[in-house]
Design a protein around this motif. Structure first.
Motif, PDB file in Angstrom:
ATOM      1  N   ALA A   1      -6.061   2.317 -10.558  1.00 28.63           N
ATOM      2  CA  ALA A   1      -4.990   1.393 -10.172  1.00 28.63           C
ATOM      3  C   ALA A   1      -4.123   1.998  -9.081  1.00 28.63           C
ATOM      4  O   ALA A   1      -3.703   1.304  -8.139  1.00 28.63           O
ATOM      5  CB  ALA A   1      -4.147   1.046 -11.402  1.00 28.63           C
ATOM      6  N   ASP A   2      -3.866   3.310  -9.213  1.00 30.19           N
ATOM      7  CA  ASP A   2      -3.069   3.971  -8.170  1.00 30.19           C
ATOM      8  C   ASP A   2      -3.802   3.953  -6.836  1.00 30.19           C
ATOM      9  O   ASP A   2      -3.196   3.713  -5.772  1.00 30.19           O
ATOM     10  CB  ASP A   2      -2.764   5.409  -8.587  1.00 30.19           C
ATOM     11  CG  ASP A   2      -1.834   5.467  -9.788  1.00 30.19           C
ATOM     12  OD1 ASP A   2      -1.081   4.482  -9.999  1.00 30.19           O
ATOM     13  OD2 ASP A   2      -1.847   6.492 -10.519  1.00 30.19           O
ATOM     14  N   GLU A   3      -5.148   4.191  -6.907  1.00 28.36           N
ATOM     15  CA  GLU A   3      -5.920   4.155  -5.660  1.00 28.36           C
ATOM     16  C   GLU A   3      -5.901   2.764  -5.041  1.00 28.36           C
ATOM     17  O   GLU A   3      -5.728   2.605  -3.824  1.00 28.36           O
ATOM     18  CB  GLU A   3      -7.356   4.598  -5.937  1.00 28.36           C
ATOM     19  CG  GLU A   3      -7.468   6.083  -6.307  1.00 28.36           C
ATOM     20  CD  GLU A   3      -8.888   6.465  -6.665  1.00 28.36           C
ATOM     21  OE1 GLU A   3      -9.751   5.549  -6.670  1.00 28.36           O
ATOM     22  OE2 GLU A   3      -9.133   7.664  -6.951  1.00 28.36           O
ATOM     23  N   LEU A   4      -6.088   1.724  -5.920  1.00 29.58           N
ATOM     24  CA  LEU A   4      -6.037   0.352  -5.408  1.00 29.58           C
ATOM     25  C   LEU A   4      -4.666   0.043  -4.823  1.00 29.58           C
ATOM     26  O   LEU A   4      -4.546  -0.619  -3.785  1.00 29.58           O
ATOM     27  CB  LEU A   4      -6.367  -0.638  -6.533  1.00 29.58           C
ATOM     28  CG  LEU A   4      -7.820  -0.634  -7.036  1.00 29.58           C
ATOM     29  CD1 LEU A   4      -7.957  -1.560  -8.239  1.00 29.58           C
ATOM     30  CD2 LEU A   4      -8.774  -1.083  -5.922  1.00 29.58           C
ATOM     31  N   ARG A   5      -3.628   0.545  -5.526  1.00 26.20           N
ATOM     32  CA  ARG A   5      -2.281   0.293  -5.022  1.00 26.20           C
ATOM     33  C   ARG A   5      -2.080   0.969  -3.669  1.00 26.20           C
ATOM     34  O   ARG A   5      -1.507   0.386  -2.744  1.00 26.20           O
ATOM     35  CB  ARG A   5      -1.253   0.809  -6.040  1.00 26.20           C
ATOM     36  CG  ARG A   5       0.174   0.374  -5.731  1.00 26.20           C
ATOM     37  CD  ARG A   5       1.157   0.932  -6.742  1.00 26.20           C
ATOM     38  NE  ARG A   5       0.858   0.483  -8.086  1.00 26.20           N
ATOM     39  CZ  ARG A   5       0.339   1.253  -9.034  1.00 26.20           C
ATOM     40  NH1 ARG A   5       0.046   2.519  -8.776  1.00 26.20           N
ATOM     41  NH2 ARG A   5       0.103   0.767 -10.233  1.00 26.20           N
ATOM     42  N   GLU A   6      -2.587   2.202  -3.569  1.00 25.92           N
ATOM     43  CA  GLU A   6      -2.454   2.902  -2.289  1.00 25.92           C
ATOM     44  C   GLU A   6      -3.264   2.207  -1.192  1.00 25.92           C
ATOM     45  O   GLU A   6      -2.793   2.070  -0.048  1.00 25.92           O
ATOM     46  CB  GLU A   6      -2.917   4.351  -2.455  1.00 25.92           C
ATOM     47  CG  GLU A   6      -1.991   5.183  -3.332  1.00 25.92           C
ATOM     48  CD  GLU A   6      -2.529   6.590  -3.533  1.00 25.92           C
ATOM     49  OE1 GLU A   6      -3.640   6.870  -3.027  1.00 25.92           O
ATOM     50  OE2 GLU A   6      -1.837   7.392  -4.201  1.00 25.92           O
ATOM     51  N   ALA A   7      -4.509   1.760  -1.570  1.00 27.58           N
ATOM     52  CA  ALA A   7      -5.328   1.057  -0.564  1.00 27.58           C
ATOM     53  C   ALA A   7      -4.651  -0.235  -0.124  1.00 27.58           C
ATOM     54  O   ALA A   7      -4.620  -0.573   1.072  1.00 27.58           O
ATOM     55  CB  ALA A   7      -6.715   0.760  -1.140  1.00 27.58           C
ATOM     56  N   ALA A   8      -4.092  -0.973  -1.113  1.00 27.93           N
ATOM     57  CA  ALA A   8      -3.396  -2.212  -0.762  1.00 27.93           C
ATOM     58  C   ALA A   8      -2.199  -1.923   0.128  1.00 27.93           C
ATOM     59  O   ALA A   8      -1.923  -2.660   1.088  1.00 27.93           O
ATOM     60  CB  ALA A   8      -2.965  -2.941  -2.035  1.00 27.93           C
ATOM     61  N   GLN A   9      -1.498  -0.827  -0.220  1.00 27.49           N
ATOM     62  CA  GLN A   9      -0.348  -0.480   0.616  1.00 27.49           C
ATOM     63  C   GLN A   9      -0.784  -0.108   2.023  1.00 27.49           C
ATOM     64  O   GLN A   9      -0.146  -0.501   3.012  1.00 27.49           O
ATOM     65  CB  GLN A   9       0.426   0.672  -0.037  1.00 27.49           C
ATOM     66  CG  GLN A   9       1.166   0.289  -1.318  1.00 27.49           C
ATOM     67  CD  GLN A   9       1.852   1.477  -1.955  1.00 27.49           C
ATOM     68  OE1 GLN A   9       1.725   2.603  -1.462  1.00 27.49           O
ATOM     69  NE2 GLN A   9       2.564   1.209  -3.062  1.00 27.49           N
ATOM     70  N   GLN A  10      -1.901   0.662   2.093  1.00 27.83           N
ATOM     71  CA  GLN A  10      -2.391   1.028   3.432  1.00 27.83           C
ATOM     72  C   GLN A  10      -2.827  -0.207   4.216  1.00 27.83           C
ATOM     73  O   GLN A  10      -2.509  -0.359   5.411  1.00 27.83           O
ATOM     74  CB  GLN A  10      -3.560   2.006   3.304  1.00 27.83           C
ATOM     75  CG  GLN A  10      -3.139   3.388   2.793  1.00 27.83           C
ATOM     76  CD  GLN A  10      -4.318   4.316   2.630  1.00 27.83           C
ATOM     77  OE1 GLN A  10      -5.474   3.913   2.905  1.00 27.83           O
ATOM     78  NE2 GLN A  10      -4.040   5.552   2.192  1.00 27.83           N
ATOM     79  N   GLU A  11      -3.576  -1.119   3.518  1.00 33.19           N
ATOM     80  CA  GLU A  11      -3.992  -2.348   4.201  1.00 33.19           C
ATOM     81  C   GLU A  11      -2.783  -3.180   4.604  1.00 33.19           C
ATOM     82  O   GLU A  11      -2.755  -3.788   5.684  1.00 33.19           O
ATOM     83  CB  GLU A  11      -4.921  -3.156   3.301  1.00 33.19           C
ATOM     84  CG  GLU A  11      -6.282  -2.500   3.087  1.00 33.19           C
ATOM     85  CD  GLU A  11      -7.171  -3.331   2.184  1.00 33.19           C
ATOM     86  OE1 GLU A  11      -6.678  -4.380   1.709  1.00 33.19           O
ATOM     87  OE2 GLU A  11      -8.326  -2.933   1.942  1.00 33.19           O
TER      88      GLU A  11
END
Length: 643
Positions: free
Chosen positions: A547-557
């Motif tokens: 979830a943290d990775e997805l959150r970081e990816a979403a934030q990066q996107e």
């Protein structure tokens, strides 16, 4: 002493010699005589008030000091107001003399003497009192000196009485006696000084002058007696420092110490010093001595308070003695029951011994009666033998038989003695065995008490009594031991109790083994559940990481999308600027840029929604997993508590 003519309002001082006198006492006799030094400056000189010079401030006080004595002036001016260190001037008397108030007031002139001065017995008594007082003070005068007194003798007697009262009164031998007669009387406040006339001193023994003068001399003698009695009374108003006790609280004692301090300090001051360390130290030591007992008492009470506080703290910290008292009470109840049982057994044994003693007494009486009967029979037989006429052969034969019987009797007696010794030994052995048997029974009874086998026994043995009693005085061996039969009742009952206890112990042991197995199973299940919890926790951590990775990816996107949108906005702005500047293809390019911007916005919103849904799904999975784990742990705890 400014008003010499005013009559004293104080009551007469009591006569120490119990003589009845109607002389009024002066008020000075009630006041403590101060032994302090008078000021060497003398009274202040009163002169006319100086007039203020013109031009001065009229607001100055008109009541300024008019003391013209240079000794009392400021010490800051040279040669002014300095107290001499050594002075040969004689110290003045404390009595007020001189020409101040030499004229008597009208109230004294009008005052009438109420004493019976014309009474001859009263005059004789006054003469005797005056002569006695003079003799007691070492003045050798003739007893008849006051019968027909001369002017010279009167002056001598008067000055002697005044000097007894005030040894420092300044009589001047070069001055006329008439001038020195009234001032000391006014200083002593003689109430009838207004009735005296100095002209009487020429012929003091005249009929009209002698009674008032004799009354005056008698008043001076009585005043001297009262003064002596007051000085010897050691009254606290004397303010004598030597009379102050170690502990005091009266104001006169404080004033006595203060007066002594002032006198000593003034002497030091006259020597030219302004500090008084020795006097201060002596006064502090005296008051420290006064407070010594109080301080010691205070320290003792503080120590007692400290001990009481320590005891209180000890009592507060100590545990409540109620539990120990309960245990002690239970132990005492148990001991009481045991002692009651022992007393019951002792009473039963005592009754048995009493019965045995009665039986022995009966047998002894029977034996004594039998002995008397045998003695009577022996006497009868001896009489019969003496009455018979026997031959010598018969006598010899009878003697021989008698000797044989005697020897047989001796042998029998010896055997009886041996038998008695054996009986004594057997009795001693029996006593020891009885004691051993009683000790064994006591141990048996104690074991029954410890094991809880006193009647009533638990079912199905409630009708069986396992207690045994020893009756050592019983003649029948079957009755030595009272109680249930040992072989038929006691041993089988004890065997049944043992079997029951063994069975109960085996059941308890089986139950313990079963509980141990269940505990082992529960421990194993707990370990398995802990492993599952660890696995679930690891999975949860992995999901959280995802979830943290997805959150970081979403934030990066989102950042990339925002950057792209910013770039497009800048390009749009540039395009607008270029369109406005060039005016060529503005609308078409603007539409293309708007379409690209909308696509980027839709992409960002889609990614955001997917990220939020993934986070919500993971969070719901974690919550569900935690609830399931909590239910399992609660179920396991309830199961463990139930078993």
């Amino acid at each position: 002493m400014a008003e010499f003519g005013r009559r004293s309002t104080l009551q007469p001082f009591p006569d120490p010699y119990h003589n009845r006198s109607h002389l009024p006492m002066p008020s000075t006799i009630k006041k403590p005589s101060h032994a302090g030094r008078m000021s060497m400056a003398g009274p202040a000189l009163r002169g006319p008030l100086p007039m203020a010079p013109p031009g001065t401030n009229p607001r100055h006080s008109m009541m300024r000091s008019q003391n013209m004595n240079p000794l009392l002036q400021s010490a800051s001016k040279p040669h002014m107001g300095r107290t001499p260190l050594q002075s040969s001037t004689r110290r003045g008397s404390i009595w007020i003399g001189g020409g101040q108030g030499s004229v008597p007031s009208g109230s004294q002139t009008m005052l009438k003497d109420s004493r019976p001065l014309r009474d001859k017995p009263y005059q004789s008594k006054m003469r005797q009192d005056v002569v006695t007082w003079l003799h007691s003070n070492g003045c050798d005068v003739a007893p008849q000196i006051l019968q027909a007194i001369t002017g010279k003798d009167f002056r001598m007697v008067f000055q002697t009485l005044i000097n007894i009262i005030d040894p420092t009164w300044p009589f001047n031998p070069d001055q006329r006696f008439e001038e020195q007669f009234l001032p000391p009387l006014r200083a002593l406040r003689y109430p009838y000084v207004g009735q005296l006339d100095v002209k009487w001193l020429v012929t003091p023994s005249a009929m009209h002058t002698w009674p008032p003068l004799l009354a005056m001399l008698h008043w001076l003698s009585e005043l001297g007696r009262a003064r002596l009695h007051y000085l010897e009374s050691k009254d606290i108003t004397l303010q004598d420092p030597s009379l102050v006790p170690d502990e005091f609280g009266d104001m006169n004692h404080h004033q006595a110490l203060a007066l002594e301090y002032y006198m000593e300090a003034y002497e030091v001051f006259l020597q030219g010093m302004d500090a008084f360390p020795e006097q201060d130290r002596a006064l502090e030591e005296r008051y420290a001595q006064k407070d010594q007992q109080v301080v010691a008492d205070l320290e003792q009470r503080q120590d007692e308070l400290k001990q009481i506080l320590e005891e209180l703290q000890t009592l507060d910290e100590a545990p409540a003695p109620l539990e120990a008292l309960k245990e002690q009470s239970q132990s005492l109840r148990h001991d009481k029951a045991k002692f009651e049982e022992i007393l019951r057994r002792g009473e039963a044994r005592r009754q048995q011994l009493i019965d045995h003693v009665e039986h022995e007494k009966a047998e002894l009486n029977y034996a004594v009666a039998n002995l008397e009967r045998l003695k009577a029979e022996l006497s009868r037989l001896e009489d019969i033998v003496r009455a018979q006429n026997l031959s010598p052969e018969e006598v010899i034969r009878m003697n021989t038989e008698h000797e044989t019987l005697s020897r047989d009797l001796e042998n029998i007696k010896q055997k009886i003695a041996e038998t008695n010794q054996i009986v004594v030994k057997l009795e001693v052995s029996l006593t020891r065995k009885v004691s051993d048997a009683e000790e064994a029974l006591d141990q048996y009874t104690n074991l029954l008490s410890k094991l809880g086998l006193f009647p009533p026994l638990p079912p199905p043995l409630e009708e069986i009594d396992l207690t045994l009693d020893l009756n050592s005085a019983a003649s029948n061996p079957q009755n030595l031991l009272s109680g249930a039969d040992i072989r038929r009742v006691v041993k089988p009952t004890l065997s049944r109790v043992v079997e029951t206890k063994r069975t109960e112990r085996a059941d308890v042991e089986s139950e313990r083994i079963k509980v141990d197995d269940e505990l082992d199973q529960l421990n194993l299940e707990c370990e398995n559940i802990e492993e599952e919890v660890l696995e679930v926790a690891n999975k949860t951590n992995g999901i959280n990481d995802q979830a943290d990775e997805l959150r970081e990816a979403a934030q990066q996107e989102a950042l990339v999308s925002n950057a792209e949108a910013s770039r497009l906005e800048r390009e749009l702005a540039q395009a607008r600027t270029a369109a406005m500047a060039n005016g060529v293809g503005v609308k078409s390019r603007l539409q293309g840029l708007q379409i690209a911007y909308r696509e980027q916005i839709d992409k960002v919103n889609r990614l955001r929604d997917e990220t939020v849904r993934a986070i919500i799904k993971n969070s719901s999975d974690i919550v569900t997993f935690k609830e399931e784990v909590s239910k399992q742990l609660k179920h396991l705890r309830d199961f463990a508590e139930a078993n």
